[in-house]
Scaffold this motif. Sequence first.
Motif, PDB file in Angstrom:
ATOM      1  N   ARG A  58      55.625  13.434  56.691  1.00 45.81           N
ATOM      2  CA  ARG A  58      54.546  13.945  55.668  1.00 45.81           C
ATOM      3  C   ARG A  58      55.352  15.270  55.088  1.00 45.81           C
ATOM      4  N   ARG A  60      58.598  15.548  54.823  1.00 47.46           N
ATOM      5  CA  ARG A  60      59.543  14.765  53.871  1.00 47.46           C
ATOM      6  C   ARG A  60      58.954  14.257  52.477  1.00 47.46           C
ATOM      7  N   GLU A  61      57.639  13.653  52.510  1.00 44.00           N
ATOM      8  CA  GLU A  61      56.947  13.316  51.432  1.00 44.00           C
ATOM      9  C   GLU A  61      56.629  14.753  50.356  1.00 44.00           C
ATOM     10  N   ALA A  64      59.777  16.107  48.575  1.00 44.29           N
ATOM     11  CA  ALA A  64      60.114  14.967  47.394  1.00 44.29           C
ATOM     12  C   ALA A  64      59.250  15.577  46.282  1.00 44.29           C
ATOM     13  N   ASP A  65      57.935  15.687  46.576  1.00 40.77           N
ATOM     14  CA  ASP A  65      56.984  16.452  45.656  1.00 40.77           C
ATOM     15  C   ASP A  65      57.495  17.790  45.109  1.00 40.77           C
ATOM     16  N   ALA A 115      64.086  12.213  45.162  1.00 40.01           N
ATOM     17  CA  ALA A 115      62.457  11.778  45.314  1.00 40.01           C
ATOM     18  C   ALA A 115      62.238  10.290  45.126  1.00 40.01           C
ATOM     19  N   GLU A 116      63.200   9.771  44.397  1.00 40.73           N
ATOM     20  CA  GLU A 116      62.951   8.115  44.058  1.00 40.73           C
ATOM     21  C   GLU A 116      63.078   7.395  45.542  1.00 40.73           C
ATOM     22  N   MET A 118      62.912   9.154  48.645  1.00 37.96           N
ATOM     23  CA  MET A 118      61.815   9.629  49.625  1.00 37.96           C
ATOM     24  C   MET A 118      60.382   9.085  49.440  1.00 37.96           C
ATOM     25  N   ARG A 119      60.221   8.950  48.087  1.00 35.24           N
ATOM     26  CA  ARG A 119      58.702   8.462  47.718  1.00 35.24           C
ATOM     27  C   ARG A 119      58.885   7.324  46.674  1.00 35.24           C
ATOM     28  N   LYS A 121      57.376   4.588  46.221  1.00 30.76           N
ATOM     29  CA  LYS A 121      56.129   4.301  45.208  1.00 30.76           C
ATOM     30  C   LYS A 121      55.585   5.160  44.336  1.00 30.76           C
ATOM     31  N   LYS A 122      55.942   6.541  44.591  1.00 37.49           N
ATOM     32  CA  LYS A 122      55.568   7.467  43.483  1.00 37.49           C
ATOM     33  C   LYS A 122      56.377   7.541  42.435  1.00 37.49           C
ATOM     34  N   TYR A 123      57.636   7.860  43.031  1.00 38.23           N
ATOM     35  CA  TYR A 123      58.509   8.202  41.940  1.00 38.23           C
ATOM     36  C   TYR A 123      59.855   7.270  41.512  1.00 38.23           C
TER      37      TYR A 123
END
Length: 158
Positions: A58, A60-61, A64-65, A115-116, A118-119, A121-123
């Motif tokens: 969490r 690590r997520e 990324a943010d 970020a791409e 690590m996350r 789905k989001k980035y």
Amino acid sequence: MARPSEFTQEIADTICQSLAEGNSLRSICEADDMPSKATVLNWLLNPARAAFFDQYARARELQADTHVDEMPDIADDSSNDYMTKVNGDGTTTEQLNSENIQRSRLRIDTRKWIAERMRPKKYGAKVALTDGEGGPLVVQVLKLADQEAQANADNPAT
């Protein structure tokens, strides 16, 4: 003082908080009051530390943010985009500092890349599968017997 090697929730919380703030595990573990990176990785691999693994994931997520959150600040910071150059006659001129601009671009690109991954789905890049006209892609799965029957129907024997 020796580096801590025994797991404590306090150390785990400190590591995860620092990760969430955007610091790397390497830089966190360089501090004298933190365990070595190898020790932290061993904690993460230990099945008995599943709660720490989840907390770390969490963090690590959130890291990324944090990296994404920093990108506009880096892009908007023009404080060193120009430098003052003293000419041979003693006058000064403002000159574009392309090295600083390139470094800012690199800092943003690096954060974006991290970020791409690590996350994703989001980035991550969004991939849409479409047919040749931009409509939804339709996949048709036929059994071999169905294909043979279709081929026979398309080419009747005369």
